[in-house]
Scaffold this motif. Sequence first.
Motif, PDB file in Angstrom:
ATOM      1  N   PRO A  38      31.359  31.643  35.342  1.00 17.33           N
ATOM      2  CA  PRO A  38      32.515  32.423  35.805  1.00 17.33           C
ATOM      3  C   PRO A  38      33.261  31.789  36.986  1.00 17.33           C
ATOM      4  O   PRO A  38      34.392  32.165  37.275  1.00 17.33           O
ATOM      5  CB  PRO A  38      31.914  33.764  36.230  1.00 17.33           C
ATOM      6  CG  PRO A  38      30.554  33.803  35.654  1.00 17.33           C
ATOM      7  CD  PRO A  38      30.121  32.388  35.474  1.00 17.33           C
ATOM      8  N   PHE A  39      32.644  30.832  37.641  1.00 12.72           N
ATOM      9  CA  PHE A  39      33.231  30.259  38.855  1.00 12.72           C
ATOM     10  C   PHE A  39      33.865  28.878  38.639  1.00 12.72           C
ATOM     11  O   PHE A  39      34.335  28.263  39.586  1.00 12.72           O
ATOM     12  CB  PHE A  39      32.162  30.160  39.955  1.00 12.72           C
ATOM     13  CG  PHE A  39      31.520  31.486  40.236  1.00 12.72           C
ATOM     14  CD1 PHE A  39      32.188  32.454  40.954  1.00 12.72           C
ATOM     15  CD2 PHE A  39      30.244  31.770  39.750  1.00 12.72           C
ATOM     16  CE1 PHE A  39      31.609  33.686  41.198  1.00 12.72           C
ATOM     17  CE2 PHE A  39      29.657  32.991  40.000  1.00 12.72           C
ATOM     18  CZ  PHE A  39      30.339  33.954  40.724  1.00 12.72           C
ATOM     19  N   ILE A  40      33.876  28.425  37.404  1.00  8.25           N
ATOM     20  CA  ILE A  40      34.432  27.101  37.116  1.00  8.25           C
ATOM     21  C   ILE A  40      35.947  27.145  37.254  1.00  8.25           C
ATOM     22  O   ILE A  40      36.611  27.989  36.667  1.00  8.25           O
ATOM     23  CB  ILE A  40      34.028  26.632  35.702  1.00  8.25           C
ATOM     24  CG1 ILE A  40      32.513  26.479  35.610  1.00  8.25           C
ATOM     25  CG2 ILE A  40      34.729  25.335  35.330  1.00  8.25           C
ATOM     26  CD1 ILE A  40      31.921  25.467  36.557  1.00  8.25           C
ATOM     27  N   THR A  41      36.474  26.235  38.026  1.00  6.01           N
ATOM     28  CA  THR A  41      37.918  26.140  38.231  1.00  6.01           C
ATOM     29  C   THR A  41      38.492  25.078  37.304  1.00  6.01           C
ATOM     30  O   THR A  41      37.758  24.351  36.637  1.00  6.01           O
ATOM     31  CB  THR A  41      38.234  25.760  39.690  1.00  6.01           C
ATOM     32  OG1 THR A  41      37.647  24.476  39.959  1.00  6.01           O
ATOM     33  CG2 THR A  41      37.674  26.784  40.670  1.00  6.01           C
ATOM     34  N   GLN A  42      39.812  24.975  37.271  1.00  3.90           N
ATOM     35  CA  GLN A  42      40.455  23.973  36.429  1.00  3.90           C
ATOM     36  C   GLN A  42      39.994  22.563  36.788  1.00  3.90           C
ATOM     37  O   GLN A  42      39.936  21.692  35.931  1.00  3.90           O
ATOM     38  CB  GLN A  42      41.970  24.063  36.537  1.00  3.90           C
ATOM     39  CG  GLN A  42      42.556  25.195  35.742  1.00  3.90           C
ATOM     40  CD  GLN A  42      44.065  25.157  35.764  1.00  3.90           C
ATOM     41  OE1 GLN A  42      44.669  24.818  36.774  1.00  3.90           O
ATOM     42  NE2 GLN A  42      44.670  25.512  34.644  1.00  3.90           N
ATOM     43  N   ASP A  43      39.693  22.342  38.052  1.00  6.62           N
ATOM     44  CA  ASP A  43      39.239  21.020  38.491  1.00  6.62           C
ATOM     45  C   ASP A  43      37.969  20.574  37.766  1.00  6.62           C
ATOM     46  O   ASP A  43      37.736  19.384  37.583  1.00  6.62           O
ATOM     47  CB  ASP A  43      38.959  21.010  39.996  1.00  6.62           C
ATOM     48  CG  ASP A  43      40.195  21.290  40.821  1.00  6.62           C
ATOM     49  OD1 ASP A  43      41.312  21.092  40.309  1.00  6.62           O
ATOM     50  OD2 ASP A  43      40.033  21.712  41.981  1.00  6.62           O
ATOM     51  N   HIS A  44      37.152  21.527  37.374  1.00  2.00           N
ATOM     52  CA  HIS A  44      35.852  21.205  36.786  1.00  2.00           C
ATOM     53  C   HIS A  44      35.710  21.656  35.337  1.00  2.00           C
ATOM     54  O   HIS A  44      34.648  21.471  34.749  1.00  2.00           O
ATOM     55  CB  HIS A  44      34.731  21.856  37.607  1.00  2.00           C
ATOM     56  CG  HIS A  44      34.711  21.446  39.040  1.00  2.00           C
ATOM     57  ND1 HIS A  44      34.354  20.186  39.452  1.00  2.00           N
ATOM     58  CD2 HIS A  44      35.016  22.135  40.167  1.00  2.00           C
ATOM     59  CE1 HIS A  44      34.435  20.116  40.774  1.00  2.00           C
ATOM     60  NE2 HIS A  44      34.846  21.276  41.228  1.00  2.00           N
ATOM     61  N   SER A  45      36.748  22.233  34.746  1.00  5.66           N
ATOM     62  CA  SER A  45      36.587  22.854  33.427  1.00  5.66           C
ATOM     63  C   SER A  45      36.245  21.858  32.325  1.00  5.66           C
ATOM     64  O   SER A  45      35.375  22.137  31.487  1.00  5.66           O
ATOM     65  CB  SER A  45      37.823  23.661  33.047  1.00  5.66           C
ATOM     66  OG  SER A  45      38.928  22.817  32.881  1.00  5.66           O
ATOM     67  N   SER A  46      36.877  20.693  32.291  1.00  2.44           N
ATOM     68  CA  SER A  46      36.573  19.756  31.200  1.00  2.44           C
ATOM     69  C   SER A  46      35.150  19.211  31.323  1.00  2.44           C
ATOM     70  O   SER A  46      34.447  19.071  30.323  1.00  2.44           O
ATOM     71  CB  SER A  46      37.586  18.618  31.146  1.00  2.44           C
ATOM     72  OG  SER A  46      37.557  17.860  32.320  1.00  2.44           O
ATOM     73  N   ARG A  47      34.717  18.934  32.527  1.00  3.67           N
ATOM     74  CA  ARG A  47      33.346  18.459  32.733  1.00  3.67           C
ATOM     75  C   ARG A  47      32.340  19.551  32.362  1.00  3.67           C
ATOM     76  O   ARG A  47      31.319  19.285  31.723  1.00  3.67           O
ATOM     77  CB  ARG A  47      33.167  18.026  34.182  1.00  3.67           C
ATOM     78  CG  ARG A  47      31.819  17.428  34.463  1.00  3.67           C
ATOM     79  CD  ARG A  47      31.722  16.909  35.871  1.00  3.67           C
ATOM     80  NE  ARG A  47      30.399  16.415  36.140  1.00  3.67           N
ATOM     81  CZ  ARG A  47      29.851  16.398  37.338  1.00  3.67           C
ATOM     82  NH1 ARG A  47      30.538  16.796  38.390  1.00  3.67           N
ATOM     83  NH2 ARG A  47      28.624  15.960  37.517  1.00  3.67           N
TER      84      ARG A  47
END
Length: 94
Positions: A38-47
Motif C-alpha cells: 500500500p505504500f509503494i509510490t510511483q518512484d518504486h512501482s515498476s521495481r
Amino acid sequence: MSKIENFNNQIKKCLDTLEENIDSDTSQMKKILIQIAPFITQDHSSRFKKIAALYALRDGNITLAENLDGDSLSTNKKIKESTCLLYTSPSPRD
C-alpha cells in the motif's frame, strides 16, 4: 533528510531485501511484500511489480506474474522457463 526522503529510503531498503532473498524462505518475504504494497509510490512501482512477479512465479502463479510484470524481459524469460507445452498424440482410435 526530509520525512519523504526517509520514507523513500525505507521503501528502497525493503525492496533491496526482497530482491536479495527471492531464492530464500518466501513466507517471510511475502509478508514484507504484502505489508509494503500500500505504500509503494510511483518512484518504486515498476521495481515493486517486477519483484512481486518473481515471487508469484516462485509460487507457480504464472497469470499473476504476467499481470504484474508481463512486459519485462526477465519476467518473460522466467515464465517461459517455468511453463511447458504438453503434447499428446492422438490415440490410435481417432
